[in-house]
Design a protein around this motif. Sequence first.
Motif, PDB file in Angstrom:
ATOM      1  N   VAL A 142       0.858  -1.179   0.000  1.00 29.92           N
ATOM      2  CA  VAL A 142       0.000   0.000   0.000  1.00 29.92           C
ATOM      3  C   VAL A 142       0.896   1.231   0.000  1.00 29.92           C
ATOM      4  N   CYS A 143       0.719   2.081  -0.990  1.00 27.36           N
ATOM      5  CA  CYS A 143       1.499   3.302  -1.140  1.00 27.36           C
ATOM      6  C   CYS A 143       0.556   4.499  -1.020  1.00 27.36           C
ATOM      7  N   THR A 144       1.056   5.565  -0.460  1.00 28.87           N
ATOM      8  CA  THR A 144       0.282   6.804  -0.403  1.00 28.87           C
ATOM      9  C   THR A 144       0.946   7.833  -1.296  1.00 28.87           C
ATOM     10  N   LEU A 145       0.146   8.461  -2.158  1.00 35.65           N
ATOM     11  CA  LEU A 145       0.639   9.487  -3.067  1.00 35.65           C
ATOM     12  C   LEU A 145       0.058  10.834  -2.664  1.00 35.65           C
TER      13      LEU A 145
ATOM     14  N   ALA B 107       9.780  -7.082 -10.402  1.00 37.33           N
ATOM     15  CA  ALA B 107       9.295  -5.718 -10.185  1.00 37.33           C
ATOM     16  C   ALA B 107       8.008  -5.699  -9.375  1.00 37.33           C
ATOM     17  N   MET B 108       7.794  -4.589  -8.671  1.00 42.48           N
ATOM     18  CA  MET B 108       6.494  -4.297  -8.106  1.00 42.48           C
ATOM     19  C   MET B 108       5.650  -3.701  -9.228  1.00 42.48           C
ATOM     20  N   VAL B 109       4.599  -4.391  -9.603  1.00 44.52           N
ATOM     21  CA  VAL B 109       3.704  -3.889 -10.645  1.00 44.52           C
ATOM     22  C   VAL B 109       2.536  -3.201  -9.944  1.00 44.52           C
ATOM     23  N   ARG B 110       2.433  -1.899 -10.176  1.00 43.57           N
ATOM     24  CA  ARG B 110       1.505  -1.088  -9.387  1.00 43.57           C
ATOM     25  C   ARG B 110       0.242  -0.768 -10.180  1.00 43.57           C
ATOM     26  N   LEU B 111      -0.888  -1.192  -9.632  1.00 43.51           N
ATOM     27  CA  LEU B 111      -2.194  -0.849 -10.183  1.00 43.51           C
ATOM     28  C   LEU B 111      -2.478   0.581  -9.772  1.00 43.51           C
ATOM     29  N   SER B 112      -2.372   1.495 -10.711  1.00 47.64           N
ATOM     30  CA  SER B 112      -2.314   2.912 -10.374  1.00 47.64           C
ATOM     31  C   SER B 112      -3.590   3.645 -10.781  1.00 47.64           C
ATOM     32  N   ALA B 113      -3.493   4.663 -11.612  1.00 48.41           N
ATOM     33  CA  ALA B 113      -4.670   5.473 -11.963  1.00 48.41           C
ATOM     34  C   ALA B 113      -5.737   4.631 -12.643  1.00 48.41           C
ATOM     35  N   GLY B 114      -6.976   4.979 -12.373  1.00 47.90           N
ATOM     36  CA  GLY B 114      -8.099   4.296 -13.001  1.00 47.90           C
ATOM     37  C   GLY B 114      -8.874   3.376 -12.086  1.00 47.90           C
ATOM     38  N   ARG B 115      -8.374   3.154 -10.857  1.00 48.05           N
ATOM     39  CA  ARG B 115      -9.051   2.205  -9.965  1.00 48.05           C
ATOM     40  C   ARG B 115     -10.450   2.663  -9.568  1.00 48.05           C
ATOM     41  N   SER B 116     -10.671   3.976  -9.556  1.00 52.54           N
ATOM     42  CA  SER B 116     -11.977   4.473  -9.131  1.00 52.54           C
ATOM     43  C   SER B 116     -13.095   4.034 -10.075  1.00 52.54           C
ATOM     44  N   GLU B 117     -12.731   3.663 -11.306  1.00 53.64           N
ATOM     45  CA  GLU B 117     -13.722   3.197 -12.270  1.00 53.64           C
ATOM     46  C   GLU B 117     -13.744   1.677 -12.381  1.00 53.64           C
TER      47      GLU B 117
ATOM     48  N   ILE C 266      -0.994  -0.901  -4.701  1.00 53.16           N
ATOM     49  CA  ILE C 266      -2.005   0.103  -5.019  1.00 53.16           C
ATOM     50  C   ILE C 266      -1.605   1.419  -4.368  1.00 53.16           C
ATOM     51  N   PHE C 267      -2.257   2.498  -4.807  1.00 53.90           N
ATOM     52  CA  PHE C 267      -2.047   3.819  -4.220  1.00 53.90           C
ATOM     53  C   PHE C 267      -3.299   4.247  -3.473  1.00 53.90           C
ATOM     54  N   THR C 268      -3.075   4.833  -2.312  1.00 57.94           N
ATOM     55  CA  THR C 268      -4.167   5.393  -1.537  1.00 57.94           C
ATOM     56  C   THR C 268      -3.897   6.878  -1.308  1.00 57.94           C
ATOM     57  N   SER C 269      -4.911   7.560  -0.800  1.00 59.25           N
ATOM     58  CA  SER C 269      -4.780   8.982  -0.544  1.00 59.25           C
ATOM     59  C   SER C 269      -5.823   9.410   0.470  1.00 59.25           C
ATOM     60  N   GLU C 270      -5.433  10.290   1.401  1.00 61.30           N
ATOM     61  CA  GLU C 270      -6.384  10.831   2.363  1.00 61.30           C
ATOM     62  C   GLU C 270      -7.516  11.576   1.673  1.00 61.30           C
ATOM     63  N   SER C 271      -7.201  12.263   0.586  1.00 63.50           N
ATOM     64  CA  SER C 271      -8.170  13.128  -0.085  1.00 63.50           C
ATOM     65  C   SER C 271      -9.052  12.374  -1.071  1.00 63.50           C
ATOM     66  N   GLU C 272      -8.845  11.041  -1.185  1.00 66.77           N
ATOM     67  CA  GLU C 272      -9.578  10.216  -2.141  1.00 66.77           C
ATOM     68  C   GLU C 272      -9.328  10.686  -3.568  1.00 66.77           C
ATOM     69  N   GLU C 273      -8.112  11.207  -3.769  1.00 65.10           N
ATOM     70  CA  GLU C 273      -7.660  11.600  -5.090  1.00 65.10           C
ATOM     71  C   GLU C 273      -6.269  11.030  -5.335  1.00 65.10           C
ATOM     72  N   LEU C 274      -6.017  10.654  -6.569  1.00 64.17           N
ATOM     73  CA  LEU C 274      -4.671  10.282  -6.980  1.00 64.17           C
ATOM     74  C   LEU C 274      -4.130  11.491  -7.731  1.00 64.17           C
ATOM     75  N   LEU C 275      -3.403  12.335  -7.023  1.00 66.22           N
ATOM     76  CA  LEU C 275      -3.015  13.669  -7.466  1.00 66.22           C
ATOM     77  C   LEU C 275      -4.274  14.516  -7.645  1.00 66.22           C
TER      78      LEU C 275
ATOM     79  N   PRO D 289      -9.937  11.070  -9.256  1.00 65.01           N
ATOM     80  CA  PRO D 289     -10.552  10.271  -8.184  1.00 65.01           C
ATOM     81  C   PRO D 289      -9.801   8.982  -7.884  1.00 65.01           C
ATOM     82  N   ASN D 290      -9.865   8.573  -6.614  1.00 64.05           N
ATOM     83  CA  ASN D 290      -9.253   7.333  -6.151  1.00 64.05           C
ATOM     84  C   ASN D 290     -10.194   6.720  -5.113  1.00 64.05           C
ATOM     85  N   PRO D 291     -10.228   5.394  -4.990  1.00 62.49           N
ATOM     86  CA  PRO D 291     -11.142   4.780  -4.018  1.00 62.49           C
ATOM     87  C   PRO D 291     -10.876   5.233  -2.581  1.00 62.49           C
ATOM     88  N   LYS D 292     -11.915   5.146  -1.760  1.00 63.49           N
ATOM     89  CA  LYS D 292     -11.789   5.462  -0.340  1.00 63.49           C
ATOM     90  C   LYS D 292     -10.991   4.369   0.364  1.00 63.49           C
TER      91      LYS D 292
END
Length: 331
Positions: free
Chosen positions: A46-49, A262-272, A289-298, A301-304
């Motif tokens: 779990v990564c935070t961006l 490699a770590m293969v990271r499921l990144s942008a697009g998860r919200s859909e 995967i990437f998580t974010s407090e703001s529920e945004e990936l930069l 949108p990003n999942p809660k």
Amino acid sequence: MNQQNKIRNDWSIEEVRRIYHMSLLTLTYEAAHIHRQWHDPSTVQVCTLLSIKTGGCPEDCAYCGQAARYHTNIKVKPLMDVGEVIACAKRAKESGSTRFCMAAAWREVRNNRDFDNVLEMVKGVYALGLEVCCTLGMLTADQAKRLREAGLSAYNHNLDSSENYYQEIISTRNFNDRLNTLEYVRRAGISVCCGGIIGLGESAEDRIAMLHKLATMPSHPESVPINALARVSGTPLADLPKVQIWEMVRMIGTARILMPKAMVRLSAGRSEMSTIEQAWCFLAGANSIFTSESEELLVTPNPKLTEDRAMFELLGLHPFSLKENQKLDLG
């Protein structure tokens, strides 16, 4: 893990093409098999961006809502305070993240007070025992060295697409600029985080060429983010169709076979993506995967966090800890 497959950097474009065009079930099976040889399939990093400086970028990346020339609803924000960033990193660690990524909407790093503050951020996050990653645009060799000395673990600089398609989406820099920064990062002893985006209007051959470029680098990127285009209103690519899940599965599975360590990271697009769709991506070899407090990936949108916790519980997945080498509870 039983690491039977050796690391290869001599893949031919024909081999990559053959893997990419396997039947979907066969590709997923082969990728899952290799994934289990190199990784624990029940653990996901779990990564935070965090966007530490948002918007106002002079680049013209056609997919990016942070480009100053496009009329989007994204609010420009200056570089965050060092203390505020460290506080965010602490909360991320408490939520189960082991990697903290900081992104600034710059074309390139400049040797000024802002860069000095970023170095302090890196030092502070490193002191928390987290992997520290930055994506700040183009770097010089000296800047990469200074980041490494501050404690930077990894630097993200995506290829975005193939060399042939690159100028269709970006004109303010060229493909070799990307490669030069990656070389400076590698020479400085920083691990490379480098992947791309699909859904930009590129062809299957462009996707294959991008994966071939990554898999034939002298050392594979330690981290390979696979992003689906997050369509931002006001950008030139806003009206392109949604990337289908099977396209993501095919990209992830091919990346896993080509770059097994490699770590293969499921990144942008998860919200859909539904939980079932994300499960296919994990089965095909995604393990981050990437998580974010703001529920945004930069700025998209990003999942809660609560949604990710529920998904992990359903699928029997666990975030892993770098320090204690044990499974953590997302809550």
